[in-house]
Motif scaffolding. Structure first.
Motif, PDB file in Angstrom:
ATOM      1  N   ILE A 258      -0.082  -6.425   2.286  1.00 48.53           N
ATOM      2  CA  ILE A 258      -1.228  -6.120   1.432  1.00 48.53           C
ATOM      3  C   ILE A 258      -1.716  -7.424   0.812  1.00 48.53           C
ATOM      4  O   ILE A 258      -0.927  -8.159   0.207  1.00 48.53           O
ATOM      5  CB  ILE A 258      -0.861  -5.114   0.328  1.00 48.53           C
ATOM      6  CG1 ILE A 258      -0.483  -3.758   0.939  1.00 48.53           C
ATOM      7  CG2 ILE A 258      -2.041  -4.937  -0.643  1.00 48.53           C
ATOM      8  CD1 ILE A 258      -0.082  -2.712  -0.087  1.00 48.53           C
ATOM      9  N   ASP A 260      -4.293  -8.731  -1.878  1.00 50.11           N
ATOM     10  CA  ASP A 260      -5.111  -8.273  -2.995  1.00 50.11           C
ATOM     11  C   ASP A 260      -5.693  -9.485  -3.716  1.00 50.11           C
ATOM     12  O   ASP A 260      -5.032 -10.112  -4.532  1.00 50.11           O
ATOM     13  CB  ASP A 260      -4.245  -7.436  -3.956  1.00 50.11           C
ATOM     14  CG  ASP A 260      -5.056  -6.865  -5.116  1.00 50.11           C
ATOM     15  OD1 ASP A 260      -6.287  -7.068  -5.129  1.00 50.11           O
ATOM     16  OD2 ASP A 260      -4.460  -6.225  -5.989  1.00 50.11           O
ATOM     17  N   LYS A 334      -4.840  -0.141  -6.071  1.00 55.01           N
ATOM     18  CA  LYS A 334      -3.627   0.119  -6.862  1.00 55.01           C
ATOM     19  C   LYS A 334      -2.940   1.403  -6.408  1.00 55.01           C
ATOM     20  O   LYS A 334      -1.704   1.476  -6.340  1.00 55.01           O
ATOM     21  CB  LYS A 334      -3.982   0.197  -8.346  1.00 55.01           C
ATOM     22  CG  LYS A 334      -4.359  -1.136  -8.961  1.00 55.01           C
ATOM     23  CD  LYS A 334      -4.772  -0.981 -10.418  1.00 55.01           C
ATOM     24  CE  LYS A 334      -5.197  -2.325 -11.011  1.00 55.01           C
ATOM     25  NZ  LYS A 334      -5.670  -2.177 -12.413  1.00 55.01           N
ATOM     26  N   LYS A 337      -1.077   0.726  -3.186  1.00 57.14           N
ATOM     27  CA  LYS A 337       0.168  -0.008  -3.449  1.00 57.14           C
ATOM     28  C   LYS A 337       1.258   0.950  -3.916  1.00 57.14           C
ATOM     29  O   LYS A 337       2.412   0.867  -3.481  1.00 57.14           O
ATOM     30  CB  LYS A 337      -0.065  -1.092  -4.498  1.00 57.14           C
ATOM     31  CG  LYS A 337      -0.857  -2.285  -4.008  1.00 57.14           C
ATOM     32  CD  LYS A 337      -0.996  -3.303  -5.138  1.00 57.14           C
ATOM     33  CE  LYS A 337      -1.787  -4.509  -4.695  1.00 57.14           C
ATOM     34  NZ  LYS A 337      -1.973  -5.487  -5.794  1.00 57.14           N
ATOM     35  N   GLU A 341       4.786   1.962  -1.688  1.00 61.33           N
ATOM     36  CA  GLU A 341       6.136   1.668  -2.150  1.00 61.33           C
ATOM     37  C   GLU A 341       7.087   2.826  -1.853  1.00 61.33           C
ATOM     38  O   GLU A 341       8.299   2.630  -1.730  1.00 61.33           O
ATOM     39  CB  GLU A 341       6.120   1.379  -3.656  1.00 61.33           C
ATOM     40  CG  GLU A 341       5.479   0.037  -4.007  1.00 61.33           C
ATOM     41  CD  GLU A 341       5.386  -0.186  -5.499  1.00 61.33           C
ATOM     42  OE1 GLU A 341       5.796   0.739  -6.263  1.00 61.33           O
ATOM     43  OE2 GLU A 341       4.900  -1.252  -5.922  1.00 61.33           O
TER      44      GLU A 341
END
Length: 373
Positions: A258, A260, A334, A337, A341
């Protein structure tokens, strides 16, 4: 009869620092390397980030080391064991070229001779520690390419302290150009004199810039001393060379990455990934351009106008651009993400399903860069 010394017989060792894509795209870097290789043993490295793409497109990755991300001054320091170092660039103007060379020299403080050859300003300048041999190389470069030999500027730095605020000037700016910090656009230049101010890791102001607050909000901690500041396009000479895959590609390990708002780090973060999720318009554009040379598709989450994004920019094959409502790319990013996880996507299609799940009705459109919808 005079006996030659060992120094006379030893071939000259020449370090070369290539900065920026323009000096490569125009073909000058290749020509200058060939000339220098005829006058000594050359070790060439890239100083900076976006020049990597140009090096790959020019097929020079076997001759120029692009394996490490180093600033021009760091690269000059790395090559101090050479008999001399040549800093090679293509500035917008002679003035900005001379300022650039002076700043690199003042930060690097090399112990060996350092000369600059600027194909944009068409000049050669001795920046530090001139010697008979380095002067001969400088004169030879100038004569061969028809450049002028100029006096270098006095030591110059673009940083200064104003109380608790660090101020850094951005050189070579034209009004109307976008100003970016570490790949994130923070505003548009309104003057040729542009300065950015940082305090405790945050951009707190600017001069000569109409700031873009949404861009500032996206920036994480910023160290203005080492930050990559850029005005205008990341590659002013885009289109001069045909994009090509890198011959030094690493193996894919099945993982994803990722990115960002750290597009400048794309090569390091994702060179061995199978696919990459990018968050933000500028991040997707810059990271996509880099990763297209590595053959790594991206899943880009953007909130700007996506019309022509796959045609106007070089994006990797099989990439997908998801446009969400304005101001929502960070929110969706967000959420992705957080989901990733707990659930690691094994493919780009699985990641796309996760984006659909996280974004819901925030999605405006989905564009596949292979033509599918």
């Amino acid at each position: 009869m005079r006996t030659s010394s060992a120094a006379d017989e030893r071939r000259l060792s020449i370090g070369v620092v290539i900065h920026g894509p323009e000096v490569v795209d125009t073909g000058f870097a290749h020509q200058a390397l060939e000339w220098l290789e005829g006058h000594g043993d050359v070790v060439a490295v890239l100083g900076g980030t976006m020049g990597r793409v140009a090096i790959i497109d020019a097929g020079l990755e076997g001759r120029v080391d692009i394996s490490r991300r180093r600033s021009p001054s760091q690269s000059v320091q790395d090559l101090q064991h050479s008999d001399l170092t040549v800093l090679m660039n293509h500035a917008k103007s002679r003035e900005t070229g001379l300022v650039f060379g002076s700043i690199v020299a003042s930060r690097a403080r090399p112990t060996n001779p350092l000369i600059q050859v600027d194909s944009g300003g068409r000049f050669v300048a001795a920046l530090a520690n001139s010697s008979e041999r380095s002067n001969a190389i400088a004169e030879g470069l100038a004569s061969h390419f028809g450049f002028e030999i100029l006096d270098a500027l006095m030591q110059y730095d673009d940083l200064r302290q104003e109380g608790d605020v660090m101020v850094r000037r951005v050189w070579g700016v034209l009004p109307g150009e976008r100003i970016s910090v570490n790949g994130t656009v923070i505003g548009t230049a309104t003057d040729t004199h542009v300065e950015i101010m940082e305090q405790d890791g945050r951009i707190v102001g600017a001069r000569g810039i109409k700031l873009k607050m949404h861009g500032l909000e996206k920036l994480p901690y910023v160290d203005l001393r080492s930050a990559i500041l850029r005005s205008g396009s990341v590659r002013r000479t885009a289109g001069m060379l045909k994009p090509r895959l890198c011959s030094l590609r690493t193996g894919r390990n099945g993982r994803f990455a990722i990115i960002d708002h750290a597009a400048e780090d794309a090569f390091e973060l994702a060179s061995d990934a199978s696919f990459v999720i990018t968050i933000g318009d500028d991040t997707t554009a810059i990271a996509g351009d880099v990763l297209s040379r590595l053959g790594i598709p991206v899943l880009g989450i953007v909130d700007g106008d996506p019309d022509g994004i796959c045609n106007g920019l070089v994006m990797p094959d099989r990439s997908v651009i998801v446009r969400v409502r304005e101001g929502n790319d960070d929110i969706v990013g967000k959420a992705i993400k957080a989901i990733s996880e707990k659930r690691r996507p094994s493919s780009l299609e699985e990641a796309l399903n996760m984006v659909r799940e996280a974004a819901g009705d925030r999605i405006v459109s989905v564009i596949r860069c292979d033509g599918r919808r």
